[in-house]
Design a protein around this motif. Structure first.
Motif, short mmCIF file in Angstrom:
data_model
loop_
_atom_site.label_atom_id
_atom_site.label_comp_id
_atom_site.label_asym_id
_atom_site.label_seq_id
_atom_site.Cartn_x
_atom_site.Cartn_y
_atom_site.Cartn_z
N ALA A 184 -18.40 55.98 83.31
CA ALA A 184 -18.02 55.44 82.00
C ALA A 184 -17.70 53.95 82.07
CB ALA A 184 -16.81 56.20 81.45
N ASN A 185 -17.86 53.33 83.24
CA ASN A 185 -17.57 51.90 83.30
C ASN A 185 -18.61 51.14 82.49
OD1 ASN A 185 -19.57 50.28 85.02
ND2 ASN A 185 -19.11 51.93 86.46
N LYS A 186 -18.27 49.96 82.07
CA LYS A 186 -19.08 49.23 81.08
C LYS A 186 -20.46 48.86 81.59
CE LYS A 186 -16.83 44.81 82.21
NZ LYS A 186 -15.99 43.71 81.64
N TYR A 187 -20.69 48.91 82.89
CA TYR A 187 -22.00 48.59 83.44
C TYR A 187 -22.86 49.84 83.67
CZ TYR A 187 -19.66 44.16 84.34
OH TYR A 187 -18.97 42.98 84.19
N ALA A 188 -22.23 51.01 83.70
CA ALA A 188 -22.96 52.25 84.00
C ALA A 188 -23.09 53.18 82.79
CB ALA A 188 -22.26 52.99 85.14
N GLU A 189 -22.46 52.86 81.69
CA GLU A 189 -22.40 53.74 80.52
C GLU A 189 -23.79 54.09 80.00
OE1 GLU A 189 -21.35 56.24 78.47
OE2 GLU A 189 -19.46 55.12 78.57
N LYS A 190 -24.02 55.41 79.78
CA LYS A 190 -25.29 55.88 79.26
C LYS A 190 -25.12 56.76 78.01
CE LYS A 190 -27.58 55.91 83.79
NZ LYS A 190 -28.26 56.77 84.81
N ARG A 191 -23.89 57.05 77.62
CA ARG A 191 -23.67 57.94 76.48
C ARG A 191 -23.97 57.22 75.17
NH1 ARG A 191 -17.48 59.44 77.62
NH2 ARG A 191 -17.51 57.18 78.00
N PRO A 192 -24.57 57.92 74.20
CA PRO A 192 -24.68 57.35 72.86
C PRO A 192 -23.29 57.09 72.30
CG PRO A 192 -26.07 59.30 73.09
CD PRO A 192 -25.20 59.25 74.29
N TYR A 193 -23.09 55.95 71.70
CA TYR A 193 -21.77 55.58 71.18
C TYR A 193 -21.31 56.60 70.13
CZ TYR A 193 -18.22 53.11 68.47
OH TYR A 193 -17.07 52.78 67.81
N LYS A 194 -20.05 57.01 70.26
CA LYS A 194 -19.49 57.92 69.27
C LYS A 194 -18.01 57.65 69.08
CE LYS A 194 -19.55 61.35 66.37
NZ LYS A 194 -20.31 61.26 65.11
N ARG A 195 -17.61 57.61 67.81
CA ARG A 195 -16.21 57.44 67.41
C ARG A 195 -15.85 58.63 66.53
NH1 ARG A 195 -13.83 54.16 63.04
NH2 ARG A 195 -11.90 53.13 63.72
N MET A 196 -14.79 59.34 66.87
CA MET A 196 -14.46 60.57 66.15
C MET A 196 -14.13 60.30 64.70
SD MET A 196 -11.65 63.53 67.11
CE MET A 196 -12.69 64.28 68.37
N GLU A 197 -14.66 61.15 63.82
CA GLU A 197 -14.33 61.07 62.41
C GLU A 197 -12.84 61.41 62.22
OE1 GLU A 197 -16.25 60.11 60.00
OE2 GLU A 197 -18.11 59.95 61.18
N GLU A 198 -12.18 60.65 61.37
CA GLU A 198 -10.75 60.86 61.16
C GLU A 198 -10.45 62.27 60.64
OE1 GLU A 198 -8.89 57.79 58.89
OE2 GLU A 198 -9.68 56.18 60.14
N SER A 199 -11.29 62.76 59.74
CA SER A 199 -11.06 64.09 59.19
C SER A 199 -11.10 65.16 60.29
CB SER A 199 -12.09 64.41 58.11
OG SER A 199 -13.41 64.32 58.63
N LEU A 200 -12.00 64.99 61.24
CA LEU A 200 -12.09 65.94 62.35
C LEU A 200 -10.86 65.83 63.24
CD1 LEU A 200 -13.61 68.01 64.06
CD2 LEU A 200 -14.82 66.11 65.17
N PHE A 201 -10.42 64.62 63.54
CA PHE A 201 -9.23 64.43 64.37
C PHE A 201 -8.02 65.13 63.75
CE2 PHE A 201 -5.25 62.23 65.16
CZ PHE A 201 -5.18 62.28 66.54
N TYR A 202 -7.75 64.86 62.49
CA TYR A 202 -6.58 65.45 61.86
C TYR A 202 -6.70 66.97 61.77
CZ TYR A 202 -5.26 60.69 60.57
OH TYR A 202 -4.90 59.37 60.61
N HIS A 203 -7.92 67.46 61.57
CA HIS A 203 -8.14 68.91 61.50
C HIS A 203 -7.82 69.57 62.85
CE1 HIS A 203 -9.70 72.71 60.19
NE2 HIS A 203 -10.75 72.68 61.01
#
Length: 326
Positions: free
Chosen positions: A76-95
């Motif tokens: 997960a380091n900034k030079y090796a990262e391969k994951r598609p960017y994802k930020r959790m939806e607020e509604s999902l977090f609160y749920h």
């Protein structure tokens, strides 16, 4: 609580990691596997003997899947990262947090996975909500500290029980901002009486575990690991898209134990895929594809939670037996 500094063996430990990385990592893992084997097996037997699986001991909820570090041991380091960017939806977090509250969850909670939590600008507000909904949880934050300053520390400590700052470096020196935070905390300990601030000196090029064969500086695709693992019995690991992965060693987010977008959290904890992996690794990791080459060892926090759970269970059993004899 306390303001502490930990350097994992000081200069000697640091130089062992630098000069003899494989020996240092291998010796540590052998020791940990040997000393924790009995306790791990006892907890797994207890877990699988219950009609309904016991609650998780730790919930890891990753709200954003990015890191700004350059640690050599992590994909997960900034030079090796391969994951598609994802930020959790607020509604999902609160749920998800609401479901934990409805479940009566009182274990450990961290809004962290394979990421840097302060890259999410909502992180303080999220912690505030967790504290309000889960007042009896042990909430902890782990950060590399690169984005931290004193004001940010002050903003989050009302909502966490523990703040861990991992000072990753190659010269065994605190970063200027981390040093400033540590010195401020030591001179204002009254502001930290309800939280533990733990500053840890970490070697950025350390060889640790192979993280299911994915660690950039420690590959393993041939040696089967015969030891079992507690993670599927103790941890919920939630990706930012709402899927529950097998554990933190799934750096590429390829496993799905359940999807919290469609499955209630309590039901997801006992999903068919979870039951499958738990049975497969009951005695050895060698029988489950994702785990068979992984030498990850459970952290001290997890083992402490396991020990506390088993001791509490034994005490309750003893109390019941005493009442029956009366």
């Amino acid at each position: 609580m306390s303001v502490r500094y930990h350097n994992f063996g000081g200069v000697i430990g640091w130089n062992l990691q630098k000069v003899f990385p494989s020996l240092s990592a291998g010796s540590y893992l052998k020791l940990q596997f040997a000393t924790r084997r009995k306790l791990q097996q006892e907890y797994i037997d207890y877990f699988l003997s219950t009609e309904e699986p016991p609650m998780p001991l730790i919930v890891n909820l990753e709200t954003i899947n990015r890191c700004n570090g350059n640690c050599a041991f992590c994909t997960a380091n900034k030079y090796a990262e391969k994951r598609p960017y994802k930020r959790m939806e607020e509604s999902l977090f609160y749920h998800i947090i609401d479901q934990l509250a409805d479940w009566g969850y009182k274990g450990h909670l961290t809004l962290y996975g394979n990421n840097e939590p302060w890259l999410d600008t909502r992180i303080v507000e999220f912690h505030k909500y967790c504290r309000e909904k889960l007042p009896e949880c042990f909430i902890f934050m782990s950060t590399n500290g690169l984005l931290l300053d004193i004001d940010k520390v002050k903003s989050v400590i009302p909502y966490v029980n523990q703040l861990i700052i991992n000072n990753y470096c190659e010269n065994m020196k605190l970063h200027d901002n981390v040093k400033e935070i540590y010195e401020y905390a030591k001179s204002h300990e009254e502001e930290f009486q309800d939280v533990e601030l733990l500053v840890q000196m970490r070697y950025a090029k350390a060889v640790l575990t192979n993280r299911a064969g994915s660690a950039p500086n420690k590959k393993n695709t041939t040696k089967l690991i015969e030891e079992t693992c507690l993670m599927p019995y103790t941890d919920i690991f939630i990706f930012p898209d709402g899927r529950m992965g097998i554990c933190c060693c799934d750096n590429y987010e390829v496993t799905t134990m359940a999807d919290l977008n469609t499955t209630p959290l309590k039901e997801a904890w006992n999903s068919p895929e979870y039951r499958k992996v738990r049975q497969a690794i009951r005695n050895s990791r060698a029988d489950y594809p994702m785990c068979k080459y992984c030498d990850f060892i459970d952290a001290g926090l997890r083992m402490d939670a396991v020990s506390d759970t088993l001791n509490h269970r034994a005490a309750n059993h003893g109390a019941r037996q005493s009442l029956l004899r009366k």
